[in-house]
Design an enzyme around this catalytic site. Structure first.
Site, PDB file in Angstrom:
ATOM      1  N   HIS A 153      67.242  24.582  38.392  1.00 19.56           N
ATOM      2  CA  HIS A 153      67.993  24.225  37.188  1.00 19.56           C
ATOM      3  C   HIS A 153      69.113  25.227  36.997  1.00 19.56           C
ATOM      4  O   HIS A 153      68.915  26.411  37.278  1.00 19.56           O
ATOM      5  CB  HIS A 153      67.068  24.219  35.955  1.00 19.56           C
ATOM      6  CG  HIS A 153      67.646  23.478  34.812  1.00 19.56           C
ATOM      7  ND1 HIS A 153      68.492  24.073  33.914  1.00 19.56           N
ATOM      8  CD2 HIS A 153      67.554  22.177  34.464  1.00 19.56           C
ATOM      9  CE1 HIS A 153      68.873  23.161  33.033  1.00 19.56           C
ATOM     10  NE2 HIS A 153      68.328  22.003  33.350  1.00 19.56           N
ATOM     11  N   ASP A 204      62.222  16.319  36.011  1.00 17.96           N
ATOM     12  CA  ASP A 204      62.209  15.142  36.883  1.00 17.96           C
ATOM     13  C   ASP A 204      61.017  15.125  37.825  1.00 17.96           C
ATOM     14  O   ASP A 204      60.597  14.055  38.281  1.00 17.96           O
ATOM     15  CB  ASP A 204      63.511  15.074  37.693  1.00 17.96           C
ATOM     16  CG  ASP A 204      64.694  14.785  36.799  1.00 17.96           C
ATOM     17  OD1 ASP A 204      64.560  13.934  35.909  1.00 17.96           O
ATOM     18  OD2 ASP A 204      65.740  15.439  36.961  1.00 17.96           O
TER      19      ASP A 204
HETATM   20  C1  LIG Z   1      69.808  21.536  39.481  1.00 21.23           C
HETATM   21  C2  LIG Z   1      70.725  22.162  40.511  1.00 21.23           C
HETATM   22  C3  LIG Z   1      71.862  21.176  40.809  1.00 21.23           C
HETATM   23  C4  LIG Z   1      71.274  23.466  39.943  1.00 21.23           C
HETATM   24  O1  LIG Z   1      72.265  23.863  40.775  1.00 21.23           O
HETATM   25  P1  LIG Z   1      72.983  25.302  40.701  1.00 21.23           P
HETATM   26  O2  LIG Z   1      72.788  25.928  39.387  1.00 21.23           O
HETATM   27  O3  LIG Z   1      74.377  25.080  41.153  1.00 21.23           O
HETATM   28  O4  LIG Z   1      72.135  26.139  41.709  1.00 21.23           O
HETATM   29  P2  LIG Z   1      72.528  26.466  43.172  1.00 21.23           P
HETATM   30  O5  LIG Z   1      72.736  25.167  43.896  1.00 21.23           O
HETATM   31  O6  LIG Z   1      73.673  27.423  43.144  1.00 21.23           O
HETATM   32  O7  LIG Z   1      71.226  27.182  43.680  1.00 21.23           O
HETATM   33  C5  LIG Z   1      71.036  28.564  43.751  1.00 21.23           C
HETATM   34  C6  LIG Z   1      70.199  28.859  44.983  1.00 21.23           C
HETATM   35  O8  LIG Z   1      68.936  28.191  44.848  1.00 21.23           O
HETATM   36  C7  LIG Z   1      68.772  27.219  45.876  1.00 21.23           C
HETATM   37  N1  LIG Z   1      68.248  25.998  45.271  1.00 21.23           N
HETATM   38  C8  LIG Z   1      68.488  25.535  44.021  1.00 21.23           C
HETATM   39  N2  LIG Z   1      67.831  24.399  43.812  1.00 21.23           N
HETATM   40  C9  LIG Z   1      67.176  24.143  44.959  1.00 21.23           C
HETATM   41  C10 LIG Z   1      66.329  23.093  45.350  1.00 21.23           C
HETATM   42  N3  LIG Z   1      66.068  22.083  44.512  1.00 21.23           N
HETATM   43  N4  LIG Z   1      65.816  23.114  46.586  1.00 21.23           N
HETATM   44  C11 LIG Z   1      66.096  24.119  47.432  1.00 21.23           C
HETATM   45  N5  LIG Z   1      66.892  25.146  47.117  1.00 21.23           N
HETATM   46  C12 LIG Z   1      67.430  25.149  45.895  1.00 21.23           C
HETATM   47  C13 LIG Z   1      70.170  26.956  46.406  1.00 21.23           C
HETATM   48  O9  LIG Z   1      70.152  26.484  47.732  1.00 21.23           O
HETATM   49  C14 LIG Z   1      70.794  28.303  46.266  1.00 21.23           C
HETATM   50  O10 LIG Z   1      70.350  29.117  47.322  1.00 21.23           O
HETATM   51  P3  LIG Z   1      71.326  30.135  48.048  1.00 21.23           P
HETATM   52  O11 LIG Z   1      71.739  31.120  46.986  1.00 21.23           O
HETATM   53  O12 LIG Z   1      70.491  30.709  49.134  1.00 21.23           O
HETATM   54  O13 LIG Z   1      72.486  29.331  48.541  1.00 21.23           O
HETATM   55  C15 LIG Z   1      69.951  22.467  41.822  1.00 21.23           C
HETATM   56  O14 LIG Z   1      68.856  23.308  41.524  1.00 21.23           O
HETATM   57  C16 LIG Z   1      69.499  21.223  42.552  1.00 21.23           C
HETATM   58  O15 LIG Z   1      70.270  20.640  43.313  1.00 21.23           O
HETATM   59  N6  LIG Z   1      68.233  20.758  42.296  1.00 21.23           N
HETATM   60  C17 LIG Z   1      67.761  19.539  42.911  1.00 21.23           C
HETATM   61  C18 LIG Z   1      68.234  18.330  42.118  1.00 21.23           C
HETATM   62  C19 LIG Z   1      67.532  18.212  40.787  1.00 21.23           C
HETATM   63  O16 LIG Z   1      66.332  18.302  40.710  1.00 21.23           O
HETATM   64  N7  LIG Z   1      68.320  17.953  39.748  1.00 21.23           N
HETATM   65  C20 LIG Z   1      67.817  17.781  38.410  1.00 21.23           C
HETATM   66  C21 LIG Z   1      68.195  18.937  37.562  1.00 21.23           C
HETATM   67  S1  LIG Z   1      67.427  18.850  35.965  1.00 21.23           S
END
Ligand SMILES: CC(C)(COP(=O)(O)OP(=O)(O)OC[C@H]1O[C@@H](n2cnc3c(N)ncnc32)[C@H](O)[C@@H]1OP(=O)(O)O)[C@@H](O)C(=O)NCCC(=O)NCCS
Length: 375
Positions: A261, A312
């Site tokens: 998140h 979710d």
């Molecule tokens: C929610 C979300 C978009 C937040 O994105 P964000 O704040 O931009 O976080 P980041 O994508 O920068 O993630 C930070 C780190 O955690 C990792 N990470 C975050 N969510 C992850 C996940 N669901 N699975 C695997 N790795 C994850 C990223 O790869 C990143 O790693 P790195 O620093 O080695 O590159 C992201 O966690 C995600 O894509 N989750 C899956 C989709 C989801 O469940 N969405 C519903 C949200 S309520």
């Protein structure tokens, strides 16, 4: 100074609607803890709270519920649209088109008039009609029979019954569904709400702003994640494969749906109650497989990546146990979140300034246009 990618950490405005408290991983709707709301109120009471600043008394709730029951029907033009829609079309697209059509046929929807009173009526009309749209867009596009709303049923009984095509009154099923609607209702400046506010800030109307938000919610990094969670759990298929596949996904640097998140880094306060109700359903229906897989995935993700499930994750398996088609998980989320979107659109319209950030230009420096023969 370079902008933060994804606007991470940026304060984009004020709101009095909800507070995401990252320090305690808690969520508050207008000052009320969501866990207490789940325990003591219904989704429609929460909808009232979001729209009217406080919880309703008995008389206020009665008239709110009556309005909702009386306005569940949708125009024939929507049933015709659903019948002619291709089977492969996503119900989120049909929902988006339906909200635009509901705005088109609302004769009070005159561009430039965004008074609070008009916005509240439009919000209530959408809250009342979106369940009928969600259930029947799916049913008719899949060649199933339409199920008209039933005024004798509560909001969640009616919504679930239309989706499943049979009357649902089982109290645990209805409680689980209603609770998911409370938990999905509002969450600060999330991507879809922010996009709704951007549209509203141009003084466009509430239907258009909700339509914008539906398009934003559809994506798998936002609302679309709940559908992807269930496809993933089904692909894993058995508890003995869960750890291996989770580790593989981590090694391949795949995003694992339903985890992580932008704001919460040590857990999402909405998951506990959803998981508990999902497990109660699993016990009642004697189907433990989805929770067995989920528990292993959760343990592995926390151990290896320190990344926690978001709402979710438990919502997907609970919806699956309820028998809800997977394509409807995100549209159901939208039918709940319309309450939060509407509250934000009203807040934006009541104290408006156009939302228009700047950006840094990083493209080529000035150059001359060559004749087409020389390019
Ligand atoms: C929610 C979300 C978009 C937040 O994105 P964000 O704040 O931009 O976080 P980041 O994508 O920068 O993630 C930070 C780190 O955690 C990792 N990470 C975050 N969510 C992850 C996940 N669901 N699975 C695997 N790795 C994850 C990223 O790869 C990143 O790693 P790195 O620093 O080695 O590159 C992201 O966690 C995600 O894509 N989750 C899956 C989709 C989801 O469940 N969405 C519903 C949200 S309520």
């Amino acid at each position: 100074m370079r902008a933060n990618k994804g606007l991470a950490g940026l304060i984009a405005g004020d709101t009095a609607i909800s507070k995401v408290d990252v320090s305690t991983s808690s969520l508050w709707y207008r000052g009320y803890d969501i866990n207490e709301l789940c325990e003591k109120t219904s989704f429609l009471e929460v909808a009232y709270l979001l729209l009217h600043n406080d919880l309703p008394n008995i008389a206020q709730l009665k008239s709110f519920e009556e309005f909702e029951k009386e306005n569940r029907d949708i125009p024939d033009i929507l049933y015709d649209l659903f019948k002619s829609a291709p089977k492969y079309g996503h119900p989120m697209d049909l929902l988006n088109q339906s909200v635009s059509i509901l705005g088109t046929v609302d004769e009070k929807n005159i561009l430039g008039t965004n008074s609070q009173e008009e916005n509240l009526i439009k919000s209530m009309l959408l809250i009342s009609k979106m369940p009928t749209v969600v259930a029947n867009s799916y049913r008719l596009s899949q060649g199933l029979k339409a199920v008209k709303p039933d005024k004798n049923l509560s909001y969640s009984e009616n919504f679930l019954s239309m989706i499943l095509g049979k009357e649902v009154k089982d109290s645990l099923s209805v409680k689980t569904f209603d609770t998911s609607m409370i938990l999905y209702a509002e969450h600060g400046y999330n991507a879809s709400t922010f996009s709704a506010r951007v549209t509203a800030a141009t003084l466009s109307d509430l239907y258009s702003a909700v339509s914008t938000a539906i398009g934003t919610l559809k994506g798998p990094l936002h609302g679309g994640a709940n559908e992807q969670v269930m496809y993933m759990l089904k692909e894993i298929g058995s508890a003995d494969r869960a750890e291996k596949i989770t580790l593989e996904k981590i090694r391949n640097k795949e995003k694992i749906m339903g985890f992580g998140h932008r704001l919460y880094r040590t857990g999402d306060s909405r998951t506990g109650v959803m998981k508990r109700l999902g497990k109660e359903l699993a016990t009642k229906f004697d189907v433990s497989i989805w929770h067995d897989i989920s528990d292993i995935m959760e343990k592995t993700m926390i151990e290896k990546k320190d990344i926690y499930p978001n709402l979710d994750f438990p919502a997907a398996s609970a919806y699956y146990l309820l028998g809800i088609p997977i394509e409807l998980y995100t549209p159901i989320f939208a039918a709940s979140r319309v309450t939060g979107w509407a509250a934000h659109i009203i807040e934006q319209h009541n104290d408006n300034r156009l939302i228009r950030p700047s950006c840094d230009y990083v493209g080529p420096s000035a150059r001359n246009v060559q004749s087409i023969l020389k390019r």
